[in-house]
Design an enzyme around this catalytic site. Structure first.
Site, PDB file in Angstrom:
ATOM      1  N   HIS A 127      35.127  43.209  43.029  1.00 34.04           N
ATOM      2  CA  HIS A 127      35.891  42.876  41.832  1.00 34.04           C
ATOM      3  C   HIS A 127      36.337  44.184  41.196  1.00 34.04           C
ATOM      4  O   HIS A 127      35.695  45.209  41.383  1.00 34.04           O
ATOM      5  CB  HIS A 127      35.028  42.098  40.839  1.00 34.04           C
ATOM      6  N   TYR A 141      39.717  49.187  41.506  1.00 37.47           N
ATOM      7  CA  TYR A 141      38.599  48.591  42.237  1.00 37.47           C
ATOM      8  C   TYR A 141      37.708  49.704  42.757  1.00 37.47           C
ATOM      9  O   TYR A 141      38.212  50.715  43.247  1.00 37.47           O
ATOM     10  CB  TYR A 141      39.101  47.764  43.424  1.00 37.47           C
ATOM     11  N   LYS A 197      35.110  43.451  32.856  1.00 37.50           N
ATOM     12  CA  LYS A 197      35.694  44.722  33.240  1.00 37.50           C
ATOM     13  C   LYS A 197      35.703  45.652  32.031  1.00 37.50           C
ATOM     14  O   LYS A 197      35.321  45.251  30.937  1.00 37.50           O
ATOM     15  CB  LYS A 197      37.129  44.520  33.736  1.00 37.50           C
TER      16      LYS A 197
END
Lengths: 171, 355
Positions: B292, B284, B323
């Site tokens: 997120h 993170y 991601k």
């Protein structure tokens, strides 16, 4: 080729095979994805010796990768101009590393490829003619390449591989 | 750095090792390491108020071995073998007779305090209730007209009762009324009895102290940091010193992915275990409650081979949850310049190409 070094990517696949592989990926880029100005590179930059395997460079029809920070800058610019549609981005030349699905790779081999490559594929005469300028976003970020992986059924998948920690895009 | 309202914890603080888990029980320490060292850990304790749910857990906090090791390497924490410390302290007479006596006495005092507190509370409750009854009709805050029977016959019945409480003269209506009337009418009688029952014993007879079951070992035990760093090279095993052997200067064993963990942590990332996304760590960019995660991280040895299929699967999964798929490992030191520059961690980020 240095046949004594087992860690080199060439050790797993013969040179003739990698050359054919590069050609096949180049064909896929040219005819399936409308890339132009494709080149196959056998040598690393500034005489750093031969690449572990041939690497392709080419120009995609539109910009392939936008860094999230650049995207923010673009959106702000767009807002200032008051335009509703996103700004046009000039495509950038990309490195493409051909690979096969059944191959095994290591971090070391990726590092080897990156270390032998320039940050940006060498500018062709066509680029100069159109007054092509590389943005600072490209030069300040870690090197990147497009990893092309081909299956035996000739399906090719493309993944962006960064030489470092680069935050993800906001898709 | 720590906020001004963050608790200050004296360093080095103990990390308790129990069944190969590294645990923290003190909420101050938990807050402190989160604020100061960017280490969130995972809360694993059940909440007594909601034992069924497992989304929001309470203390203790479990640290990954990597986290425990990092804190130990920084010299701000040390590991205490919890079971061993407990055994030494309580079973092997690690506490002197004096200390035991003092502890037993303090327990008894706690029990007594608790008992008198309970008594006091009950007394208070009773007194307020009595006062409210005595002070008039609105003894339970209901509107008066609800208590006072509106119709004539019932009011008459109430009057009758107040006047002299004639036994068993009441008809059907009066029986209904007694529901409301009884507390008011019965007020004069119980008041003195309750007073006589409660008031005199409190001062005269000593309270039976509640039995207190201690839930912590610290106190009465005191966790003392191990003799620092001097014997670090030889302290792979517990030192067998007399009083201090539960705490040790030994560094917790961390998995081979520790270099990647440390590298990401040094770069300011908060790291959580990555099992939810099928990876080793989630990274993170700031506190995990505010951001997120950016990366799903996997650690590899520099020459460890992996399938392209794993990379494709990981890259695609990571991109679909916005991601990046990160793979990193400790670079193999080059043969030529050995020792010149220490090996560093090198990472690669993978995203879907979108074509």
């Amino acid at each position: 080729m240095d046949d004594n070094a087992p860690s080199r990517a060439t050790a797993t696949v013969g040179t003739q095979v990698t050359a054919n592989l590069a050609l096949q990926i180049a064909h896929n880029l040219r005819f399936a994805h409308d890339w132009t100005e494709l080149r196959i590179h056998y040598e690393g930059f500034s005489g750093s010796g031969s690449l572990p395997r041939p690497v392709i460079s080419g120009l995609p029809p539109k910009r392939l990768y936008v860094h999230p920070d650049e995207q923010i800058e673009l959106l702000e610019k767009q807002r200032k101009q008051g335009s509703t549609k996103p700004l046009e981005l000039a495509p950038e030349r990309e490195w493409v590393l051909p690979s096969q699905l059944h191959e095994q790779w290591t971090l070391g081999r990726f590092a080897e490829v990156f270390d032998a490559l320039d940050a940006i594929p060498s500018v062709t005469s066509d680029d100069r003619a159109t007054g092509h300028v590389t943005s600072h976003w490209r030069t300040e970020q870690p090197k990147r390449l497009l990893l092309a992986t081909i299956d035996t059924d000739s399906t090719v998948v493309y993944y962006v591989l960064h030489n470092g920690i680069v935050k993800p895009r906001q898709n | 750095m720590a906020n001004s309202d963050a608790p200050t914890v004296s360093e080095p603080f103990p990390i308790f090792e129990l069944a190969n888990r590294y645990l923290l029980y003190d909420v101050n320490t938990i807050t402190y390491i989160r604020a100061k060292y960017n280490i969130p850990g995972v809360l694993i304790g059940g909440l007594p108020q909601a034992p069924q749910q497992n989304v929001f857990s309470g203390i203790p906090l479990e640290l990954m071995p990597e986290e425990a090791r990092l804190l130990c390497e920084k010299g701000v924490a040390y590991v205490v073998d919890d079971a061993r410390a407990h055994k030494q302290g309580f079973l092997d007479r690690g506490l002197s007779v004096e200390e035991r006596k003092r502890f037993a006495e303090s327990l008894r005092k706690q029990g007594q305090a608790a008992a008198s507190k309970v008594k006091e509370k009950a007394e208070d409750k009773k007194q307020t209730a009595l006062r409210q009854i005595a002070s008039g009709g609105d003894w339970n805050d209901l509107p008066e007209d609800m208590l006072k029977p509106p119709s004539r016959p019932t009011s008459r019945a109430a009057n009758k009762k107040k006047a002299g409480r004639p036994p068993l003269e009441t008809g059907g209506l009066d029986e209904d009324e007694s529901l409301f009337a009884s507390p008011m009418n019965s007020f004069p009688k119980p008041a003195p009895t309750s007073g006589s029952r409660v008031n005199p014993p409190a001062p005269s007879r000593g309270l039976e102290p509640h039995t207190v079951t201690p839930t912590t070992s610290y106190p009465p035990l005191t966790a003392a940091p191990p003799p620092l760093q001097s014997s670090l090279s030889t302290s792979r095993h517990y030192s067998l010193g007399v009083d201090n052997s539960a705490a040790s200067a030994r560094l917790p064993e961390a998995p081979s992915s520790y270099p990647l963990y440390k590298d990401l942590h040094e770069k300011g990332y908060f790291i959580l275990p990555g099992i939810r996304f099928g990876c080793k760590y989630m990274a993170y960019p700031g506190d995990t409650l505010r951001f997120h995660s950016h990366f799903l991280c996997n650690s590899k040895e520099w020459d460890e081979e992996f399938d392209m299929l794993d990379l494709v699967a990981g890259g695609r999964l990571a991109t679909s949850v916005k991601k990046g798929w990160l793979m990193g490992g400790m670079e193999r030191p080059s043969k030529g310049g050995a020792g010149l520059n220490k090996p560093k961690v090198r990472s690669f980020t993978i995203e879907w190409g979108g074509m």
